[in-house]
Design a protein around this motif. Structure first.
Motif, short mmCIF file in Angstrom:
data_model
loop_
_atom_site.label_atom_id
_atom_site.label_comp_id
_atom_site.label_asym_id
_atom_site.label_seq_id
_atom_site.Cartn_x
_atom_site.Cartn_y
_atom_site.Cartn_z
N TYR A 101 2.68 4.07 -0.22
CA TYR A 101 3.31 4.33 -1.51
C TYR A 101 2.43 3.75 -2.61
CZ TYR A 101 6.64 4.30 -5.39
OH TYR A 101 7.27 4.50 -6.60
N CYS A 102 1.99 4.62 -3.52
CA CYS A 102 1.25 4.17 -4.70
C CYS A 102 2.20 4.21 -5.88
CB CYS A 102 0.04 5.06 -4.96
SG CYS A 102 -0.83 4.62 -6.49
N PRO A 103 2.67 3.06 -6.37
CA PRO A 103 3.62 3.07 -7.49
C PRO A 103 3.07 3.74 -8.75
CG PRO A 103 3.54 0.91 -6.44
CD PRO A 103 2.40 1.70 -5.88
N LEU A 104 1.78 3.57 -9.01
CA LEU A 104 1.22 4.08 -10.25
C LEU A 104 1.19 5.61 -10.28
CD1 LEU A 104 -1.70 1.55 -10.78
CD2 LEU A 104 0.59 1.53 -11.81
N CYS A 105 1.21 6.24 -9.11
CA CYS A 105 1.26 7.70 -9.02
C CYS A 105 2.59 8.21 -8.48
CB CYS A 105 0.13 8.22 -8.14
SG CYS A 105 -1.52 7.95 -8.79
N ASN A 106 3.48 7.30 -8.12
CA ASN A 106 4.74 7.63 -7.45
C ASN A 106 4.50 8.48 -6.20
OD1 ASN A 106 7.72 7.39 -7.53
ND2 ASN A 106 7.64 9.61 -7.63
N SER A 107 3.40 8.20 -5.52
CA SER A 107 2.99 9.01 -4.38
C SER A 107 3.39 8.32 -3.08
CB SER A 107 1.48 9.23 -4.43
OG SER A 107 1.04 9.97 -3.33
N ALA A 108 4.36 8.90 -2.36
CA ALA A 108 4.84 8.35 -1.10
C ALA A 108 4.46 9.31 0.02
CB ALA A 108 6.35 8.13 -1.13
N ILE A 109 3.45 8.95 0.81
CA ILE A 109 2.91 9.85 1.83
C ILE A 109 2.77 9.10 3.15
CG2 ILE A 109 1.08 11.49 2.38
CD1 ILE A 109 0.18 11.45 -0.45
N SER A 110 3.09 9.80 4.24
CA SER A 110 2.92 9.24 5.58
C SER A 110 1.80 9.98 6.29
CB SER A 110 4.22 9.36 6.38
OG SER A 110 5.27 8.66 5.74
N PHE A 111 0.95 9.21 6.99
CA PHE A 111 -0.20 9.78 7.68
C PHE A 111 -0.20 9.39 9.15
CE2 PHE A 111 -1.77 8.93 3.30
CZ PHE A 111 -2.14 10.23 2.93
N ASP A 112 -0.79 10.26 9.97
CA ASP A 112 -1.16 9.91 11.33
C ASP A 112 -2.45 9.08 11.23
OD1 ASP A 112 -2.29 9.95 13.99
OD2 ASP A 112 -1.14 11.77 14.43
N ARG A 113 -2.48 7.90 11.86
CA ARG A 113 -3.62 6.99 11.72
C ARG A 113 -4.79 7.32 12.64
NH1 ARG A 113 -2.65 1.89 13.27
NH2 ARG A 113 -0.50 2.03 14.05
N ARG A 114 -4.69 8.39 13.40
CA ARG A 114 -5.76 8.75 14.32
C ARG A 114 -6.77 9.69 13.67
NH1 ARG A 114 -1.60 10.40 19.05
NH2 ARG A 114 -0.72 11.39 17.19
N VAL A 115 -8.04 9.35 13.84
CA VAL A 115 -9.14 10.19 13.36
C VAL A 115 -10.12 10.39 14.51
CG1 VAL A 115 -11.02 10.43 11.70
CG2 VAL A 115 -8.88 9.34 10.99
N ASN A 116 -10.24 11.62 14.96
CA ASN A 116 -11.12 11.93 16.10
C ASN A 116 -10.83 11.04 17.31
OD1 ASN A 116 -12.33 13.90 14.61
ND2 ASN A 116 -14.20 12.76 14.18
N GLY A 117 -9.54 10.83 17.57
CA GLY A 117 -9.14 10.05 18.74
C GLY A 117 -9.17 8.55 18.55
N ARG A 118 -9.61 8.09 17.40
CA ARG A 118 -9.68 6.65 17.12
C ARG A 118 -8.52 6.26 16.20
NH1 ARG A 118 -14.97 3.61 14.42
NH2 ARG A 118 -14.37 1.48 14.96
N THR A 119 -7.79 5.22 16.57
CA THR A 119 -6.67 4.77 15.75
C THR A 119 -7.14 3.74 14.74
OG1 THR A 119 -5.07 5.18 17.52
CG2 THR A 119 -4.40 3.67 15.77
N LEU A 120 -6.85 3.99 13.48
CA LEU A 120 -7.24 3.10 12.40
C LEU A 120 -6.04 2.32 11.90
CD1 LEU A 120 -9.46 5.62 10.37
CD2 LEU A 120 -10.19 4.04 12.18
N SER A 121 -6.30 1.18 11.29
CA SER A 121 -5.25 0.44 10.58
C SER A 121 -5.72 0.26 9.14
CB SER A 121 -4.98 -0.91 11.24
OG SER A 121 -6.15 -1.70 11.27
N PHE A 122 -4.77 0.29 8.22
CA PHE A 122 -5.13 0.38 6.81
C PHE A 122 -4.68 -0.81 5.99
CE2 PHE A 122 -5.32 4.68 8.38
CZ PHE A 122 -6.47 5.17 7.76
N GLY A 123 -5.50 -1.14 4.99
CA GLY A 123 -5.19 -2.17 4.02
C GLY A 123 -5.44 -1.66 2.62
N VAL A 124 -5.18 -2.50 1.64
CA VAL A 124 -5.28 -2.14 0.22
C VAL A 124 -6.55 -2.77 -0.36
CG1 VAL A 124 -4.13 -2.18 -2.02
CG2 VAL A 124 -2.77 -2.05 0.08
#
Length: 307
Positions: A101-124
Motif C-alpha cells: 500500500y502506497c498512501p501517497l498514491c492510494n495504491s493497494a496492490i498484491s503481488f506474487d513474490r516469485r520471479v522465474n521460480g525465485r521467491t523474493l521478499s520486499f522492503g521499503v
C-alpha cells in the motif's frame, strides 16, 4: 531540510550491492528521498492472523485489503497497519505474496513474490518516484516500482511481478462476505495504529513530491480512478451508476468504506465506497483504486474511460 534529489553515486554507499548500471529510469531526478531511510518504514513478514469473528478494535467502515486465493481462507489486511508499514510479505498456502500500500498514491496492490521460480521478499527503500513507493527485494537489492510491479533498478530491471486479484473493502463488508475469513493481527511495533498520519491528504490540491503533469480531461490529481490494466474509470462515474459493464469487465461500487487518508482516525474518513472488478464469468480481476495523477504518471498513454 527539503527532500534529497536522486544521485546514484551517493546511493552506492547506502546500497553497495545494487547494480545501478542496470535501470529503466531515464531521469534520476525523478527519484527522490521521501524522508525515511532504507527500512525506515519497516515492512512486515509472516504476520499473525485471527478469525474475523474475533477481530477487535477495527471500526465498521475502515478499509482492509481483501485477498481471497483458491483453497484458502480469505484474508483481510487492515490499512491501519499497512499505512505504517506499506508492505506485508506473507505466505498464503503455497503462494508467497506481497501485500502493498502506497498512501501517497492510494495504491493497494498484491503481488506474487516469485520471479522465474525465485521467491523474493520486499522492503521499503524510502525513495519515491512520481510520489509512488519504490520497493526493493532483499535477495538482489533491486528496486521495484510499487504501482506497476516492475523492476526499475538493478539485477531485476525489467522483470514484472504478477499482480493478484485483491481489493479494498470495509471491515464490516469483509466480515459479512467472509464469516470464516481471517484478519491480520496487530504488529508488534510502536505505532499509533488506527491514526492517519496523512490527515487531509486526499483533499489536497497536489500530491507530495510529484513533479509530473496534471491528468487530462480536467480530472483532479487526487481524484480516485479504478485502474484495470491500462484503462482507468473515474470512481465518481462508477459511484453515480453503481455498476459499469465495459471493455469486457464489470465494475461495481457500494457505499460504506472510509477513506484512509481523510480524517485523523482512519475509520472516520469520508465514505469513498468499495469497488469490485470481475470478468464476464464473475471472476475477480487484478485492479487498483489509485489517484489519477499516479495513473497518468505511469500509464501516460492509458485509456481514460470517461463514458
Amino acid at each position: 531540510m527539503g527532500p534529497v534529489q536522486a544521485d546514484p553515486a551517493q546511493w552506492t554507499r547506502e546500497w553497495p550491492t545494487t547494480d545501478f548500471s542496470r535501470s529503466t529510469v531515464k531521469d534520476w531526478s525523478d527519484i527522490k528521498s521521501g524522508g525515511p531511510p532504507k527500512d525506515g518504514i519497516p515492512a512486515l513478514s509472516d504476520p499473525g492472523f485471527l478469525p474475523a469473528r474475533q477481530g477487535r478494535g477495527l471500526s465498521a467502515a475502515e478499509p482492509v485489503v481483501v485477498l481471497d486465493l483458491p483453497g484458502q481462507a480469505a484474508r483481510a489486511y487492515p490499512l491501519r497497519y499497512l499505512i505504517w508499514h506499506e508492505i506485508v510479505n506473507d505466505q498464503v498456502g503455497r503462494t508467497p505474496v506481497a501485500v502493498t500500500y502506497c498512501p501517497l498514491c492510494n495504491s493497494a496492490i498484491s503481488f506474487d513474490r516469485r520471479v522465474n521460480g525465485r521467491t523474493l521478499s520486499f522492503g521499503v527503500t524510502g525513495k519515491l518516484r512520481q510520489s509512488d513507493m519504490v520497493m526493493y527485494d532483499r535477495e538482489t537489492e533491486s528496486w521495484w516500482q510499487q504501482a506497476t510491479g516492475t523492476g526499475i533498478v538493478g539485477q531485476m530491471t525489467g522483470r514484472d511481478l504478477r499482480q493478484l486479484p485483491s481489493w479494498l473493502d470495509s471491515w464490516q463488508g469483509f466480515r459479512e462476505a467472509y464469516p470464516d475469513g481471517v484478519v491480520m493481527a496487530e504488529p508488534r511495533h510502536n505505532r499509533s495504529y488506527g491514526r492517519n498520519p496523512y490527515q487531509g491528504y486526499d483533499r489536497s490540491n497536489w500530491p507530495f513530491l510529484y513533479d509530473g503533469s496534471t491528468p487530462p480531461h480536467g480530472i483532479a490529481p487526487l481524484a480516485r480512478v479504478v485502474r484495470v490494466g491500462d484503462r482507468a474509470w473515474p470512481l465518481e462515474r462508477l459511484a453515480e451508476t453503481g455498476e459499469i459493464r465495459q471493455a469486457g469487465v464489470t465494475l461495481s461500487w457500494r457505499a460504506g468504506q472510509a477513506s484512509a487518508l481523510d480524517a485523523g482516525a482512519i475509520g472516520k474518513g469520508r465514505d469513498v465506497g468499495s469497488v469490485r472488478v470481475q470478468n464476464r464469468d464473475g471472476v475477480d480481476l487484478p485492479h487498483d483504486v489509485m489517484f489519477a495523477f499516479a495513473y497518468h504518471a505511469f500509464w501516460p498513454n492509458g485509456r481514460w474511460m470517461l463514458k
